[in-house]
Design an enzyme around this catalytic site. Structure first.
Site, short mmCIF file in Angstrom:
data_model
loop_
_atom_site.label_atom_id
_atom_site.label_comp_id
_atom_site.label_asym_id
_atom_site.label_seq_id
_atom_site.Cartn_x
_atom_site.Cartn_y
_atom_site.Cartn_z
N LYS A 26 0.83 -1.20 0.00
CA LYS A 26 0.00 0.00 0.00
C LYS A 26 0.87 1.25 0.00
CE LYS A 26 -3.79 -0.64 2.43
NZ LYS A 26 -4.42 -0.86 3.73
N ARG A 96 -3.26 3.18 8.48
CA ARG A 96 -3.54 2.00 7.64
C ARG A 96 -2.37 1.03 7.67
NH1 ARG A 96 -4.63 4.67 1.86
NH2 ARG A 96 -5.86 2.76 1.58
N GLY A 105 -6.37 -10.20 7.93
CA GLY A 105 -5.93 -10.64 9.25
C GLY A 105 -5.16 -9.55 9.93
N MET A 107 -4.49 -5.47 11.02
CA MET A 107 -5.38 -4.50 11.64
C MET A 107 -6.18 -3.72 10.59
SD MET A 107 -4.68 -1.17 13.89
CE MET A 107 -4.94 -0.13 12.49
N ARG A 352 -3.42 -1.44 -6.67
CA ARG A 352 -2.65 -2.68 -6.64
C ARG A 352 -3.04 -3.51 -7.85
NH1 ARG A 352 -5.83 -5.03 -1.38
NH2 ARG A 352 -7.81 -4.25 -2.09
N HIS A 468 -8.20 -44.11 -7.87
CA HIS A 468 -8.22 -44.59 -9.26
C HIS A 468 -9.09 -43.68 -10.11
CE1 HIS A 468 -9.72 -47.07 -12.64
NE2 HIS A 468 -8.46 -47.48 -12.68
N ARG A 574 0.75 -46.48 -22.83
CA ARG A 574 0.75 -47.60 -21.89
C ARG A 574 -0.01 -48.75 -22.52
NH1 ARG A 574 -0.92 -43.01 -17.76
NH2 ARG A 574 -1.92 -42.52 -19.71
N ARG A 630 5.48 -47.98 -24.44
CA ARG A 630 6.02 -48.74 -23.33
C ARG A 630 5.50 -50.17 -23.39
NH1 ARG A 630 4.50 -47.11 -17.35
NH2 ARG A 630 2.56 -48.15 -17.90
N GLU A 758 12.86 -45.43 -13.51
CA GLU A 758 11.84 -45.34 -12.46
C GLU A 758 12.25 -46.09 -11.20
OE1 GLU A 758 8.19 -47.00 -14.07
OE2 GLU A 758 9.34 -48.27 -15.41
N SER A 777 13.22 -42.12 -20.26
CA SER A 777 12.03 -41.37 -19.90
C SER A 777 11.85 -41.55 -18.40
CB SER A 777 10.81 -41.89 -20.66
OG SER A 777 9.67 -41.18 -20.23
N GLY A 779 10.10 -42.02 -15.32
CA GLY A 779 8.76 -42.43 -14.85
C GLY A 779 8.65 -42.00 -13.40
N THR A 780 8.26 -40.76 -13.21
CA THR A 780 8.40 -40.17 -11.88
C THR A 780 7.34 -40.65 -10.90
OG1 THR A 780 7.31 -38.23 -12.81
CG2 THR A 780 9.69 -38.12 -12.52
N ASN A 781 6.27 -41.27 -11.38
CA ASN A 781 5.32 -41.84 -10.42
C ASN A 781 5.99 -42.96 -9.64
OD1 ASN A 781 3.50 -40.14 -11.54
ND2 ASN A 781 2.29 -41.72 -12.57
N ASP A 782 6.56 -43.91 -10.41
CA ASP A 782 7.23 -45.02 -9.75
C ASP A 782 8.53 -44.57 -9.10
OD1 ASP A 782 6.12 -47.64 -9.54
OD2 ASP A 782 5.88 -47.61 -11.72
N CYS A 844 7.65 -38.67 -18.09
CA CYS A 844 6.24 -38.97 -18.25
C CYS A 844 5.67 -39.10 -16.85
CB CYS A 844 6.04 -40.24 -19.08
SG CYS A 844 6.96 -41.65 -18.49
N TYR A 864 12.04 -33.13 -23.42
CA TYR A 864 10.59 -32.98 -23.50
C TYR A 864 9.92 -33.38 -22.19
CZ TYR A 864 10.21 -38.06 -24.05
OH TYR A 864 10.27 -39.40 -23.85
P1 ADP Z 1 -7.84 -2.22 3.37
O1 ADP Z 1 -6.43 -2.64 3.25
O2 ADP Z 1 -8.66 -3.09 4.24
O3 ADP Z 1 -8.47 -1.96 2.04
P2 ADP Z 1 -7.39 0.60 3.60
O4 ADP Z 1 -6.24 1.08 4.38
O5 ADP Z 1 -7.24 0.58 2.15
O6 ADP Z 1 -7.81 -0.82 4.16
O7 ADP Z 1 -8.63 1.49 3.99
C1 ADP Z 1 -9.93 1.16 3.63
C2 ADP Z 1 -10.65 2.35 3.10
O8 ADP Z 1 -10.60 3.42 4.01
C3 ADP Z 1 -10.08 2.92 1.83
O9 ADP Z 1 -10.51 2.25 0.71
C4 ADP Z 1 -10.65 4.32 1.87
O10 ADP Z 1 -11.96 4.31 1.36
C5 ADP Z 1 -10.66 4.63 3.32
N1 ADP Z 1 -9.50 5.47 3.64
C6 ADP Z 1 -8.28 5.08 4.03
N2 ADP Z 1 -7.49 6.15 4.20
C7 ADP Z 1 -8.24 7.23 3.92
C8 ADP Z 1 -7.98 8.64 3.88
N3 ADP Z 1 -6.80 9.13 4.20
N4 ADP Z 1 -8.99 9.44 3.54
C9 ADP Z 1 -10.20 8.94 3.22
N5 ADP Z 1 -10.51 7.65 3.22
C10 ADP Z 1 -9.54 6.80 3.57
MG MG Z 2 -7.77 -0.79 0.77
#
Ligand code: ADP
Ligand code: MG
Ligand code: MG
Length: 897
Positions: A26, A96, A105, A107, A352, A468, A574, A630, A758, A777, A779-782, A844, A864
């Site tokens: 990001k 962020r 996962g 924050m 991204r 099978h 085969r 074979r 093999e 060739s 025969g990587t299974n065996d 194979c 090959y």
């Molecule tokens: P995630 O990785 O879960 O997408 P983000 O850090 O991208 O989290 O934040 C989620 C959303 O929060 C962004 O898509 C945006 O809409 C809003 N956001 C984040 N930073 C700002 C900011 N500086 N101003 C306005 N909106 C923001």
């Molecule tokens: Mg985002």
């Protein structure tokens, strides 16, 4: 002094997209967009090295961090002419997280940070919009309390719901400034009640609290589990982005949204996304209100008919289209973006590389070459070979309704519908009448091959991904769902039970081998598109690859399918599968029963013309391309009859006593057939079998050369060789037979004799064996089976423990164990070449169609790879990528030198 903090904004940045490891995805892309001159709210990124430092030093920050962050914040204040914590015109920020790889996962983002009881009044006065100010404050309290202070967010939702009910509101946007003020008071009271202390009012405390929470979340359970599943090292760390807020919740000329620069499911070059007016952050994806489409075209595709941004905010839409164009030109790939509109001005908050389906990946790669954005080589590298699997089979129409009655393993991709049959014979009979059938079995065995061939799809209620049914179906390219344990089959009644539903023979069923779903009735499918973009990309791949791609095929149908997919010959035919054919099995059994060589020869004479015809067809389909055949491999007992009825039929045909036959079956039974009397060991004991097969091959070659004028160069392959001596004895028989056929026909035949590698001993003695063998060739299974001492048929039950405990990364029968089995291959290749420099080397077995294994084959320098027909395109693409990677590696080497 170490630099821990990197600023961005106002058309410049200290970081860049290339600094992803240091700044996280990001942060790196915010810096890059900023340098590109795109509208990005200014901010700064605290690097991933701080995270690493934090955990290496008992959760302490580096000494210089505070000063560097203060300086960056001061820079922000200066650029915007506002101050963090200023009671009359407060600067607000978002905090962020952002790791190198996108990581759910971690924050959640905290927005509107810097608000408190005083600054909220300043914001209200400055903006002239108290509703907006208090909406922002309540959002901040809720987010901060939830993600930093860990107060259950349900408590806040309850308060809000209650407030809305009281006033009879439906939408959050209906709440007035006074309403939000009341909600804020309740939120704060709740926090104090939960934590025993008031909600933090000091903006500095808020800021460092949020930063600490991001770094803390790197080691939370969710993040740890995610990293383990995706093999992300803990040492990477996360970055923290602190960014000036822009507001999408300031009124009806404000909005927030998400978009893909192209359609991520089809790849069409159409802008694709959604937005919400007068909203903030994740409101779009949170389902609070129904988001609106960005484009008029998008509106046409939606059911809601809500007005598009293109219509209602044409000016902002134009800004967005301009950004879309700039991003695609710059990143040269489809982007997934997040943006906010504040008073008709667009602000970019994230970009991204966009995730996409296989179909979209293909289309986007090919389109971008046409648009001159990327090279053909890059296009070839952009598409994941394994994902092609999705494109090579019919898929269920996503719009179609379905009644799912059960679920099993997605054992072989593709969707198929047909009438239910419960036996292989019924499958063959019905298919012969032109019916589409689904073969439903508890499990399948080699006796069912003809029925599996005849069926459109296969469903079993028992067995795993390497059962099978699964292995054979994948090889044939038949969709297969295996191990659907909740379904019960009653063969006697010819019925299947799914809970209280009964499926009878003749009922229509649909299976999806890509998801494992079993559905009632016929669900419409979409046919794969092998021409157009697909063909174009494959053509490019073929230009880059250096390894040939052959197929494992023994039936004309498979051979034809493989040619259509671009196979350049047969790497493994085969012959035992040919022996199983219904009209030959009796003669084969007769041969096995014969107690004398003469008896065996009589039976073999019956098989010879049929076997010859098999090869004629294959040679014809392959039109001069190499065909490796074979010689017979499996232990003889596999062909013997099981039921009394079968025994009686064979006894009659062979003119022997049924009891003798039963005894012979017992006699042939081995306690460890995988390591028993099979492969070339059969040829050593019963040379007349291999002699018949060699004759069939050479006579077929002559026939095709005479008829079609095609040059046929058969490659005769001896299986399961451990010593050179075995090969020498059998090669003498083959050569002698060739000589005889040449003399009889008066035609010259070029042919090769080679062997499978093999067994570990064969790999080690490859130098010696190569003096006799013209090709190897692998025969990587065996070879996997014998190197690990691990039975492929039995490993399913415990291999998972090995993967769970990290002993094995993946199933070595699916992806080559390059470390161990691979070392044997490398040894054999090297030693083989040492005594025969031009020895032909191929692979194979299942691994020949696995992209990671193919990469290894390239490194070892194989000529090959050979794989099942439906994996041929995957192998072509993977081989191209391996060649490109290899070429780059060579380039890097010379640069360093
Ligand atoms: P995630 O990785 O879960 O997408 P983000 O850090 O991208 O989290 O934040 C989620 C959303 O929060 C962004 O898509 C945006 O809409 C809003 N956001 C984040 N930073 C700002 C900011 N500086 N101003 C306005 N909106 C923001
Ligand atoms: Mg985002
Ligand atoms: Mg998000």
């Amino acid at each position: 002094m170490t630099k821990w903090v990197y600023s961005f904004g106002d058309g410049k940045a200290e970081g860049s997209a290339a600094m992803r490891n240091l700044l996280g995805g990001k942060g790196a892309n915010l810096a890059e967009m900023s340098s590109l001159g795109l509208p990005v709210p200014p901010g700064f990124t605290i690097s991933t090295e701080v995270c690493t430092y934090f955990y290496d030093n008992g959760k302490q920050y580096p000494d210089e961090l505070k000063a560097q962050a203060d300086a960056a914040l001061a820079g922000l204040e200066k650029a915007l002419g506002m101050k963090f914590g200023d009671p009359s015109d407060p600067l607000l920020v978002s905090v962020r997280s952002g790791a190198r790889a996108s990581m759910p996962g971690m924050m959640d983002t905290v927005l509107n940070l810097g608000l408190n009881d005083v600054t909220v009044e300043g914001l209200a006065a400055k903006s002239g919009d108290p509703r907006f100010a208090y909406d922002s404050y309540r959002r901040f309290i809720q987010m901060y309390s939830n993600v930093v202070l860990e107060v259950d967010h349900g408590l806040f939702e309850e308060i809000l719901e209650h407030a809305k009910d009281e006033k009879g509101y439906r939408l959050d946007t209906e709440l007035t400034a006074e309403d939000w003020k009341a909600v804020v008071a309740q939120y704060k009271a709740t926090v104090e009640e939960e934590l025993g202390r008031p909600f933090p009012q000091d903006p500095q405390e808020q800021l460092w609290g949020a930063i600490g929470a991001v770094f803390g979340s790197w080691m939370n359970q969710r993040a740890i589990v995610y990293r383990r599943l995706h093999e992300i090292p803990a040492s990477w760390g996360t970055a923290v982005n602190v960014q000036a807020m822009v507001f999408g919740n300031m009124g009806n000329d404000c909005a927030t949204g998400v978009a893909f620069t192209r359609d991520p499911s089809t790849g069409a070059n159409l802008f694709y996304g959604e937005f919400l007016v007068n909203a903030q952050g994740e409101d779009v994806v949170a389902g609070i209100r129904t988001p609106q489409p960005l484009t008029v075209a998008g509106k046409a595709n939606s059911d809601d008919g809500l007005p598009a941004m293109e219509e209602v905010m044409p000016d902002v839409f134009a800004q967005l289209m301009d950004v879309r164009d700039k991003l695609e030109k710059h990143y040269r790939d489809m982007q997934d973006i997040e943006f906010t509109v504040q008073q008709n001005k667009l602000w970019m908050l994230q970009t991204r590389t966009g995730k996409r389906t296989a179909a979209a990946a293909l289309k986007i790669a090919v389109d971008m070459v046409r648009e001159d954005l990327i090279t053909e080589q890059e296009a070839v590298q952009r598409v994941d070979p394994s994902a092609l699997d999705q494109l090579l089979h019919p898929t269920l129409d996503p719009k179609a309704e379905r009644t799912v009655i059960g679920r099993g393993l997605p054992a072989s991709p593709g969707a198929a519908s047909g009438k239910v049959v419960f036996t292989a014979d019924a499958a063959e009979a019905q298919a012969g009448k032109g019916e589409a059938v689904i073969l439903v079995r508890i499990e399948t065995s080699p006796e069912d091959i003809h029925g599996m061939h005849a069926a459109r799809g296969i469903l079993t209620t028992r067995g795993g991904m390497t059962s099978h049914a699964a292995v054979v179906a994948r090889g044939m390219g038949r969709p297969c769902v295996s191990g659907a344990g909740e379904l019960r089959i009653d063969y006697a009644k010819k019925q299947m039970f799914a809970g209280d539903k009964v499926v009878k023979e003749g009922d229509i069923l649909t299976i999806d081998g890509g998801t494992g779903e079993v559905m009632l009735g016929e669900v419409p499918t979409i046919q794969p598109q092998l021409s157009g973009d697909f063909a174009e990309l494959m053509g490019w791949a073929d230009r880059f690859r250096t390894m040939k791609v052959r197929t494992n095929a023994e039936t004309p149908m498979d051979a034809r399918a493989a040619r259509k997919f671009g196979a350049e010959g047969i790497g493994l035919c085969r012959t035992e599968h040919m022996f199983f054919d219904a009209d030959r099995i009796v003669a084969v059994r007769e041969m096995i029963m014969a107690s004398t060589e003469k008896g065996r020869r009589q039976a073999l004479a019956k098989i010879l013309p049929m076997q010859r015809q098999d090869f004629v067809e294959l040679f014809q389909i392959m039109q001069g391309l190499p065909v490796t055949i074979r010689l017979l491999d499996p232990p003889l007992h596999e062909f013997l009859p099981h039921t009394d009825e079968e025994i009686a039929t064979v006894a009659k045909a062979a003119g022997v006593d049924a009891e003798a036959l039963r005894q012979r079956a017992v006699q042939l039974k081995e306690s460890n057939p995988m390591l028993g009397h099979r492969g070339c060991r059969l040829g050593i004991s019963y040379p007349e079998i291999y002699e018949m097969q060699a004759r069939a091959i050479f006579e077929a070659a002559v026939e095709v050369m005479k008829k079609d004028g095609e040059t046929v160069t058969p490659e005769v392959m001896v299986p399961l060789v451990a010593t050179r001596k075995e090969l020498d004895i059998l090669k003498a028989i083959i050569d002698r037979t060739a000589k005889a056929v040449i003399e009889e026909s008066g035609r010259k035949i070029d042919y090769l004799v080679g062997t499978m590698i093999e067994l570990p001993r064969a790999a080690l003695k490859a130098a010696e064996i190569a003096e006799s063998a013209e090709f190897f060739s692998f025969g990587t299974n065996d070879l996997t089976q014998t190197t690990f001492g691990l039975s492929r048929d039995d490993s399913g039950s415990f291999l998972k423990d090995y993967q769970d405990q990290g002993i094995l990364d993946q199933d070595p029968f699916q992806s080559l164990d390059t470390d161990g089995v691979g070392e044997l291959i490398a040894i054999a290749a090297e030693r083989g070449r040492s005594s025969r420099p031009d020895i032909k080397l191929g692979i194979c077995g299942e691994h020949g169609g696995d992209p990671a294994s193919i990469q290894f084959c390239q490194q070892v320098g194989l000529d090959y790879v050979s794989c099942s027909p439906f994996r041929v395109p995957i192998a072509r693409l993977a081989a191209a990528q391996a060649a490109i990677a290899g070429g780059e590696a060579a380039l890097r080497k010379t640069e360093n030198a």
